[in-house]
Scaffold this motif. Structure first.
Motif, PDB file in Angstrom:
ATOM      1  N   ALA A   1      -0.652 -44.474  -5.885  1.00 48.72           N
ATOM      2  CA  ALA A   1       0.722 -44.070  -5.549  1.00 48.72           C
ATOM      3  C   ALA A   1       0.757 -43.444  -4.151  1.00 48.72           C
ATOM      4  O   ALA A   1      -0.073 -42.591  -3.819  1.00 48.72           O
ATOM      5  N   GLU A   2       1.748 -43.846  -3.371  1.00 52.49           N
ATOM      6  CA  GLU A   2       1.869 -43.353  -1.993  1.00 52.49           C
ATOM      7  C   GLU A   2       1.913 -41.829  -1.939  1.00 52.49           C
ATOM      8  O   GLU A   2       1.239 -41.201  -1.132  1.00 52.49           O
ATOM      9  N   SER A   3       2.699 -41.220  -2.849  1.00 60.81           N
ATOM     10  CA  SER A   3       2.837 -39.758  -2.810  1.00 60.81           C
ATOM     11  C   SER A   3       1.500 -39.070  -3.099  1.00 60.81           C
ATOM     12  O   SER A   3       1.195 -38.015  -2.522  1.00 60.81           O
ATOM     13  N   SER A   4       0.679 -39.668  -3.969  1.00 58.96           N
ATOM     14  CA  SER A   4      -0.632 -39.072  -4.266  1.00 58.96           C
ATOM     15  C   SER A   4      -1.540 -39.149  -3.037  1.00 58.96           C
ATOM     16  O   SER A   4      -2.219 -38.183  -2.692  1.00 58.96           O
ATOM     17  N   VAL A   5      -1.543 -40.312  -2.397  1.00 61.16           N
ATOM     18  CA  VAL A   5      -2.411 -40.492  -1.220  1.00 61.16           C
ATOM     19  C   VAL A   5      -2.013 -39.487  -0.135  1.00 61.16           C
ATOM     20  O   VAL A   5      -2.870 -38.833   0.477  1.00 61.16           O
ATOM     21  N   GLN A   6      -0.705 -39.320   0.061  1.00 68.99           N
ATOM     22  CA  GLN A   6      -0.248 -38.393   1.108  1.00 68.99           C
ATOM     23  C   GLN A   6      -0.618 -36.953   0.764  1.00 68.99           C
ATOM     24  O   GLN A   6      -1.078 -36.197   1.622  1.00 68.99           O
ATOM     25  N   THR A   7      -0.452 -36.583  -0.503  1.00 71.23           N
ATOM     26  CA  THR A   7      -0.795 -35.208  -0.911  1.00 71.23           C
ATOM     27  C   THR A   7      -2.299 -34.998  -0.779  1.00 71.23           C
ATOM     28  O   THR A   7      -2.763 -33.967  -0.283  1.00 71.23           O
ATOM     29  N   ALA A   8      -3.050 -36.005  -1.202  1.00 69.06           N
ATOM     30  CA  ALA A   8      -4.516 -35.915  -1.176  1.00 69.06           C
ATOM     31  C   ALA A   8      -5.023 -35.562   0.228  1.00 69.06           C
ATOM     32  O   ALA A   8      -5.916 -34.728   0.393  1.00 69.06           O
ATOM     33  N   MET A   9      -4.438 -36.196   1.236  1.00 73.56           N
ATOM     34  CA  MET A   9      -4.897 -35.989   2.614  1.00 73.56           C
ATOM     35  C   MET A   9      -4.703 -34.541   3.078  1.00 73.56           C
ATOM     36  O   MET A   9      -5.370 -34.072   3.989  1.00 73.56           O
ATOM     37  N   CYS A  10      -3.753 -33.851   2.423  1.00 76.18           N
ATOM     38  CA  CYS A  10      -3.439 -32.481   2.859  1.00 76.18           C
ATOM     39  C   CYS A  10      -4.233 -31.427   2.096  1.00 76.18           C
ATOM     40  O   CYS A  10      -4.105 -30.237   2.390  1.00 76.18           O
ATOM     41  N   ILE A  11      -5.023 -31.806   1.110  1.00 73.89           N
ATOM     42  CA  ILE A  11      -5.734 -30.766   0.349  1.00 73.89           C
ATOM     43  C   ILE A  11      -7.237 -30.819   0.554  1.00 73.89           C
ATOM     44  O   ILE A  11      -7.983 -30.151  -0.147  1.00 73.89           O
ATOM     45  N   LEU A  12      -7.670 -31.643   1.527  1.00 72.37           N
ATOM     46  CA  LEU A  12      -9.111 -31.705   1.787  1.00 72.37           C
ATOM     47  C   LEU A  12      -9.515 -30.658   2.810  1.00 72.37           C
ATOM     48  O   LEU A  12      -8.797 -30.406   3.775  1.00 72.37           O
ATOM     49  N   GLN A  13     -10.682 -30.074   2.610  1.00 69.59           N
ATOM     50  CA  GLN A  13     -11.169 -29.115   3.599  1.00 69.59           C
ATOM     51  C   GLN A  13     -11.696 -29.884   4.820  1.00 69.59           C
ATOM     52  O   GLN A  13     -11.993 -31.075   4.719  1.00 69.59           O
ATOM     53  N   PRO A  14     -11.840 -29.218   5.959  1.00 68.56           N
ATOM     54  CA  PRO A  14     -12.383 -29.905   7.129  1.00 68.56           C
ATOM     55  C   PRO A  14     -13.732 -30.537   6.769  1.00 68.56           C
ATOM     56  O   PRO A  14     -14.564 -29.902   6.117  1.00 68.56           O
ATOM     57  N   GLY A  15     -13.916 -31.791   7.150  1.00 66.22           N
ATOM     58  CA  GLY A  15     -15.176 -32.484   6.843  1.00 66.22           C
ATOM     59  C   GLY A  15     -15.228 -33.036   5.430  1.00 66.22           C
ATOM     60  O   GLY A  15     -16.246 -33.583   5.011  1.00 66.22           O
ATOM     61  N   GLY A  16     -14.137 -32.888   4.675  1.00 66.86           N
ATOM     62  CA  GLY A  16     -14.116 -33.346   3.278  1.00 66.86           C
ATOM     63  C   GLY A  16     -14.098 -34.868   3.161  1.00 66.86           C
ATOM     64  O   GLY A  16     -13.903 -35.581   4.144  1.00 66.86           O
ATOM     65  N   THR A  17     -14.304 -35.328   1.937  1.00 68.77           N
ATOM     66  CA  THR A  17     -14.398 -36.782   1.686  1.00 68.77           C
ATOM     67  C   THR A  17     -13.285 -37.240   0.760  1.00 68.77           C
ATOM     68  O   THR A  17     -13.030 -36.624  -0.277  1.00 68.77           O
ATOM     69  N   TYR A  18     -12.665 -38.330   1.148  1.00 70.12           N
ATOM     70  CA  TYR A  18     -11.592 -38.939   0.360  1.00 70.12           C
ATOM     71  C   TYR A  18     -12.039 -40.325  -0.085  1.00 70.12           C
ATOM     72  O   TYR A  18     -12.562 -41.093   0.729  1.00 70.12           O
ATOM     73  N   VAL A  19     -11.865 -40.634  -1.363  1.00 66.93           N
ATOM     74  CA  VAL A  19     -12.224 -41.973  -1.856  1.00 66.93           C
ATOM     75  C   VAL A  19     -11.001 -42.619  -2.502  1.00 66.93           C
ATOM     76  O   VAL A  19     -10.396 -42.053  -3.418  1.00 66.93           O
ATOM     77  N   GLN A  20     -10.647 -43.790  -1.991  1.00 65.78           N
ATOM     78  CA  GLN A  20      -9.501 -44.531  -2.515  1.00 65.78           C
ATOM     79  C   GLN A  20      -9.970 -45.526  -3.576  1.00 65.78           C
ATOM     80  O   GLN A  20     -10.708 -46.463  -3.271  1.00 65.78           O
ATOM     81  N   VAL A  21      -9.572 -45.279  -4.822  1.00 64.93           N
ATOM     82  CA  VAL A  21      -9.901 -46.193  -5.921  1.00 64.93           C
ATOM     83  C   VAL A  21      -8.624 -46.892  -6.394  1.00 64.93           C
ATOM     84  O   VAL A  21      -8.620 -48.083  -6.691  1.00 64.93           O
ATOM     85  N   GLY A  22      -7.525 -46.123  -6.452  1.00 60.26           N
ATOM     86  CA  GLY A  22      -6.255 -46.673  -6.927  1.00 60.26           C
ATOM     87  C   GLY A  22      -5.780 -47.793  -6.015  1.00 60.26           C
ATOM     88  O   GLY A  22      -5.981 -47.749  -4.790  1.00 60.26           O
ATOM     89  N   MET A  23      -5.190 -48.804  -6.643  1.00 58.84           N
ATOM     90  CA  MET A  23      -4.686 -49.944  -5.870  1.00 58.84           C
ATOM     91  C   MET A  23      -3.211 -50.134  -6.191  1.00 58.84           C
ATOM     92  O   MET A  23      -2.860 -50.638  -7.246  1.00 58.84           O
ATOM     93  N   GLY A  24      -2.363 -49.674  -5.270  1.00 61.07           N
ATOM     94  CA  GLY A  24      -0.922 -49.827  -5.465  1.00 61.07           C
ATOM     95  C   GLY A  24      -0.388 -50.796  -4.431  1.00 61.07           C
ATOM     96  O   GLY A  24      -0.912 -51.904  -4.269  1.00 61.07           O
ATOM     97  N   LYS A  25       0.649 -50.349  -3.693  1.00 62.34           N
ATOM     98  CA  LYS A  25       1.213 -51.205  -2.642  1.00 62.34           C
ATOM     99  C   LYS A  25       0.155 -51.442  -1.562  1.00 62.34           C
ATOM    100  O   LYS A  25      -0.636 -50.550  -1.262  1.00 62.34           O
ATOM    101  N   ARG A  26       0.164 -52.607  -0.932  1.00 60.31           N
ATOM    102  CA  ARG A  26      -0.844 -52.904   0.095  1.00 60.31           C
ATOM    103  C   ARG A  26      -0.619 -52.077   1.354  1.00 60.31           C
ATOM    104  O   ARG A  26      -1.564 -51.773   2.082  1.00 60.31           O
ATOM    105  N   ASN A  27       0.631 -51.720   1.636  1.00 56.36           N
ATOM    106  CA  ASN A  27       0.930 -50.934   2.833  1.00 56.36           C
ATOM    107  C   ASN A  27       1.745 -49.714   2.451  1.00 56.36           C
ATOM    108  O   ASN A  27       2.731 -49.831   1.733  1.00 56.36           O
ATOM    109  N   ILE A  28       1.302 -48.558   2.955  1.00 51.82           N
ATOM    110  CA  ILE A  28       2.044 -47.317   2.682  1.00 51.82           C
ATOM    111  C   ILE A  28       2.081 -46.480   3.959  1.00 51.82           C
ATOM    112  O   ILE A  28       1.355 -46.776   4.913  1.00 51.82           O
ATOM    113  N   GLN A  29       2.912 -45.425   3.935  1.00 53.64           N
ATOM    114  CA  GLN A  29       2.892 -44.478   5.058  1.00 53.64           C
ATOM    115  C   GLN A  29       1.703 -43.556   4.841  1.00 53.64           C
ATOM    116  O   GLN A  29       1.551 -42.968   3.757  1.00 53.64           O
ATOM    117  N   PHE A  30       0.868 -43.440   5.862  1.00 54.39           N
ATOM    118  CA  PHE A  30      -0.412 -42.740   5.697  1.00 54.39           C
ATOM    119  C   PHE A  30      -0.537 -41.662   6.776  1.00 54.39           C
ATOM    120  O   PHE A  30      -0.393 -41.963   7.968  1.00 54.39           O
TER     121      PHE A  30
END
Ligand SMILES: NC(=O)c1ccc[n+]([C@@H]2O[C@H](COP(=O)([O-])OP(=O)(O)OC[C@H]3O[C@@H](n4cnc5c(N)ncnc54)[C@H](O)[C@@H]3O)[C@@H](O)[C@H]2O)c1
Ligand SMILES: OC[C@H](O)C(O)[C@@H](O)CO
Length: 245
Positions: free
Chosen positions: A144-173
């Motif tokens: 979900a686009e809203s999850s991806v956007q929120t996720a990016m804002c809760i990582l600490q500096p140097g943190g790791t993000y892994v995308q497993v969910g497959m929703g729309k091919r293009n989202i605002q990032f």
């Protein structure tokens, strides 16, 4: 990788007989009922994602989505030593399952507010769980686009993000977040060498239990009802029996 369950490489596995080379098969452990064996596949997806995330003892994770894949990411992260795993879902019932599966010591849960912006939701989650600088690792298992956007804002500096969910091919990032906080962003796709073996080993050693995760069983003729139930988000995992079973 040719995926058996859907076209175009095959007509899918919803069939009485499905031929596949022996070296592509894993024997379901004797301790598992065949219907529970279907859970090994999403568990292998989670093992792959958690390995890619490089979860280490003491890490604090946030996992968006508590469907089958998100639930298993959370419990596999516990097995890799995560001290806290915050599961996020819109459906509180899914979060109850996460708490039972992962255990109260490690599992936390949080429901996003649909009227908040990604930044507001991120701030709320971080305040609720006192993640001052942010989480070490965030996994998205919603697409979900809203999850991806929120996720990016809760990582600490140097943190790791892994995308497993497959929703729309293009989202605002929010790409600036990656740059400014030097985040590592990875994609996780199905499984690789050793993932099924580790998934089976976790189950055989009873580190992960499948009890209560098969919440619906449907005959072949009721297949469309099973899909509808899954679409509504009922329960955890539905099984459709083969024709004549
Ligand atoms: N990368 C891969 O190899 C791979 C493999 C399997 C599944 N997937 C993808 O992973 C995702 C999860 O698969 P699943 O089988 O667990 O699906 P699922 O539908 O069972 O689970 C998705 C969960 O996300 C929750 N959700 C949806 N939108 C949300 C939002 N905005 N905020 C919070 N929670 C939200 C839903 O309530 C649901 O519980 C799907 O997108 C699927 O396509 C990817
Ligand atoms: O678990 C494997 C998945 O079901 C898939 O990769 C699929 O959803 C995308 O084609």
């Amino acid at each position: 990788m040719a995926f058996a369950a859907d076209p175009p490489h095959t007509h899918g596995t919803l069939t009485k007989f499905f031929g596949v080379s022996a070296d592509f098969c894993y024997k379901i452990p004797d301790s598992l009922h065949t219907r529970e064996g279907i859970l090994l596949e999403p568990l292998a997806v989670a093992v792959h994602a958690i390995r890619l995330a490089d979860v280490r003892p003491g890490h604090r994770l946030v996992v968006f989505g508590a469907g089958t894949v998100g639930l298993f990411c959370a419990v596999v992260a516990r097995e890799f030593g995560a001290s806290t795993v915050i599961s996020v879902d819109l459906l509180p019932g899914k979060l109850d399952v996460a708490r039972k599966l992962v255990g109260a010591e490690v599992s936390r849960s949080w429901v996003p507010n649909s009227s908040y912006t990604a930044e507001e939701n991120a701030q709320d989650l971080m305040e609720t769980y006192e993640l001052e600088d942010g989480a070490d690792i965030v996994i998205d298992a919603t697409g979900a686009e809203s999850s991806v956007q929120t996720a990016m804002c809760i990582l600490q500096p140097g943190g790791t993000y892994v995308q497993v969910g497959m929703g729309k091919r293009n989202i605002q990032f929010p790409i600036a977040e990656i740059c400014e906080r030097e985040l590592s962003v990875k994609g996780s796709y199905r499984y690789g060498t050793g993932d099924f073996e580790l998934a089976m080993s976790l189950v055989q050693r009873e580190r992960i239990k499948f009890d209560g995760l098969i919440t619906g069983e449907f005959s072949f003729e009721q297949a469309s009802e099973a899909w509808e139930s899954t679409r509504r988000g009922d329960g955890v995992k539905n099984v459709i029996k083969g024709p004549g079973d």
